[in-house]
Scaffold this motif. Structure first.
Motif, PDB file in Angstrom:
ATOM      1  N   VAL A  64       0.853  -1.192   0.000  1.00 21.50           N
ATOM      2  CA  VAL A  64       0.000   0.000   0.000  1.00 21.50           C
ATOM      3  C   VAL A  64       0.882   1.232   0.000  1.00 21.50           C
ATOM      4  CG1 VAL A  64      -1.764   1.300   1.247  1.00 21.50           C
ATOM      5  CG2 VAL A  64      -1.826  -1.207   1.239  1.00 21.50           C
ATOM      6  N   GLY A  69      -3.032   5.313  -1.442  1.00 21.59           N
ATOM      7  CA  GLY A  69      -2.751   4.392  -0.353  1.00 21.59           C
ATOM      8  C   GLY A  69      -3.670   4.539   0.845  1.00 21.59           C
ATOM      9  N   PRO A  70      -3.873   5.767   1.383  1.00 16.09           N
ATOM     10  CA  PRO A  70      -4.753   5.910   2.550  1.00 16.09           C
ATOM     11  C   PRO A  70      -6.190   5.468   2.270  1.00 16.09           C
ATOM     12  CG  PRO A  70      -3.349   7.835   2.317  1.00 16.09           C
ATOM     13  CD  PRO A  70      -3.158   7.019   1.067  1.00 16.09           C
ATOM     14  N   ALA A  73      -6.256   1.589   2.108  1.00 16.49           N
ATOM     15  CA  ALA A  73      -6.181   0.965   3.428  1.00 16.49           C
ATOM     16  C   ALA A  73      -7.471   1.157   4.209  1.00 16.49           C
ATOM     17  CB  ALA A  73      -4.996   1.541   4.198  1.00 16.49           C
ATOM     18  N   GLU A  77     -10.064  -1.816   5.617  1.00 14.16           N
ATOM     19  CA  GLU A  77     -10.430  -1.921   7.035  1.00 14.16           C
ATOM     20  C   GLU A  77     -11.949  -1.871   7.206  1.00 14.16           C
ATOM     21  OE1 GLU A  77      -8.307   1.201   8.930  1.00 14.16           O
ATOM     22  OE2 GLU A  77      -6.326   0.286   8.613  1.00 14.16           O
ATOM     23  N   ALA A  83      -6.117  -6.507   7.343  1.00 13.33           N
ATOM     24  CA  ALA A  83      -5.242  -6.158   6.229  1.00 13.33           C
ATOM     25  C   ALA A  83      -3.970  -5.504   6.755  1.00 13.33           C
ATOM     26  CB  ALA A  83      -5.962  -5.217   5.256  1.00 13.33           C
ATOM     27  N   ARG A  85      -0.614  -3.634   6.805  1.00 22.13           N
ATOM     28  CA  ARG A  85      -0.096  -2.669   5.832  1.00 22.13           C
ATOM     29  C   ARG A  85       1.349  -3.011   5.481  1.00 22.13           C
ATOM     30  NH1 ARG A  85      -2.528   3.330   7.014  1.00 22.13           N
ATOM     31  NH2 ARG A  85      -4.626   2.703   7.618  1.00 22.13           N
ATOM     32  N   PRO A  87       4.185  -1.351   3.371  1.00 19.44           N
ATOM     33  CA  PRO A  87       4.455  -0.092   2.672  1.00 19.44           C
ATOM     34  C   PRO A  87       5.035  -0.329   1.278  1.00 19.44           C
ATOM     35  CG  PRO A  87       5.338  -0.065   4.902  1.00 19.44           C
ATOM     36  CD  PRO A  87       4.942  -1.475   4.619  1.00 19.44           C
ATOM     37  N   ARG A  92      -0.756   3.130  -5.978  1.00 20.93           N
ATOM     38  CA  ARG A  92      -1.646   2.035  -6.353  1.00 20.93           C
ATOM     39  C   ARG A  92      -2.313   2.375  -7.664  1.00 20.93           C
ATOM     40  NH1 ARG A  92       0.772  -1.038  -5.608  1.00 20.93           N
ATOM     41  NH2 ARG A  92       2.319   0.288  -4.670  1.00 20.93           N
ATOM     42  N   THR A 132       6.079 -10.590   5.516  1.00 14.85           N
ATOM     43  CA  THR A 132       4.754 -10.382   6.099  1.00 14.85           C
ATOM     44  C   THR A 132       3.848 -11.573   5.823  1.00 14.85           C
ATOM     45  OG1 THR A 132       4.961  -7.984   5.839  1.00 14.85           O
ATOM     46  CG2 THR A 132       2.742  -8.856   6.151  1.00 14.85           C
TER      47      THR A 132
END
Length: 323
Positions: A64, A69-70, A73, A77, A83, A85, A87, A92, A132
């Protein structure tokens, strides 16, 4: 509906999906947009949403970053699936789907999709994505890797991702095309889900059995091939004779953009069950997705209703081995 499977859904190249509803798609004309839906997307994100709709437990993982991105995300949520994050410095990619309500002379009523290529991941970003994913991969978790790959992705990177997850004790299902499909086979993916055109394009052979054999010769295990209205065929490891086939009695009409992602979700939550049972759920879930205006959604009632219309041919009475 699904049992207790946990599904880890990876999207290496996520998108910000925008779906435009129009009366009819007339190329070269100004079109009046009747509806707009925008949301976090990419095939793996869609898989995670459908797993939840089927009653399963899903975790969506995607890099993301960038201006979107914000929003990406926050939408994930709000949708419910956890999910983490990861980076990514690149933005995107937007992806647009134009969905006509009525068939035009050139499109047959099918959506037109515009997919931007997406930003590459640096070596450090890719390594963080892999760490991750492996860190979230518990014993018995089914991992799906879906969609296109970021620009600059190499065979070594992708093979390392698949093998690292398998070494963590997870069956890995891959929905990829082109080189990614071949790389997944070389990495020993537990299940590959190409459509017939993708299988022929990647392997260079037109026949279904020959294409499956080519993937298995590279190291693939089970292969499930989707063939539009003809339905699905499942091939067990080392066999070019289908273990089972399934299709809907009469095709449904609607938006097929997320049908393949819904199929991946159904295959993941049904891992370990007999092939005929898995394919029946997969066909019903895929068809239910066609009835939705946006990708990544199914109505469980539609899944149950359509399940009664699935025609299944069980050629072997075996359980799959993805535990």
């Amino acid at each position: 509906m699904t049992g207790d499977r946990r599904v880890l859904c990876l999207t290496p190249n996520p998108a910000w999906d925008v779906t435009y509803g129009v009366d009819r798609l007339d190329p070269g004309e100004a079109l009046r947009v009747r509806s707009v839906a925008a949301r976090a997307g990419g095939k793996g994100v869609n898989v995670a949403r459908v797993v939840r709709a089927l009653g399963g437990d899903s975790v969506a993982v995607a890099p993301v970053g960038g201006l979107l991105g914000p929003a990406f995300a926050a939408d994930l949520e709000a949708a419910g699936p956890p999910a983490p994050r990861v980076p990514g410095a690149g933005g995107r990619r937007p992806a647009g789907a134009v969905v006509p309500e009525h068939a035009g002379p050139d499109d047959g009523g099918h959506p037109t999709v515009l997919n931007e290529p997406g930003a590459p991941l640096t070596a450090q970003e890719w390594a963080l994505f892999v760490r991750t994913a492996v860190g979230l991969a518990g014993d018995g978790t089914v991992v799906t890797i879906s969609g296109s790959l970021p620009a600059g992705t190499t065979q070594d990177r992708f093979v390392d991702l698949v093998r690292s997850l398998r070494e963590a004790g997870c069956p890995v299902h891959v929905d990829a095309s082109g080189p990614g499909l071949l790389w997944a086979a070389r990495a020993g993916a537990d299940l590959l889900k190409p459509n017939r055109a993708e299988l022929a394009e990647a392997t260079g052979v037109p026949g279904l059995a020959e294409g499956v054999a080519a993937l298995q010769g590279l190291g693939a295990r089970a292969v499930v091939v989707t063939d539009g209205e003809k339905g699905l065929a499942a091939f067990e490891p080392g066999s070019t004779t289908p273990a089972a086939r399934a299709r809907l009695d009469v095709p449904v009409q609607g938006n097929p953009t997320g049908a393949g992602d819904a199929a991946m979700a159904a295959l993941a939550v049904s891992a370990g069950r007999p092939w005929a049972e898995r394919l029946a759920l997969t066909v019903a879930t895929s068809a239910a997705a066609v009835l939705q205006p946006v990708a990544g959604e199914v109505d469980p009632q539609d899944v149950r209703r359509l399940g009664a219309r699935v025609l299944t041919e069980n050629l072997t009475d075996t359980r799959t081995t993805e535990d």
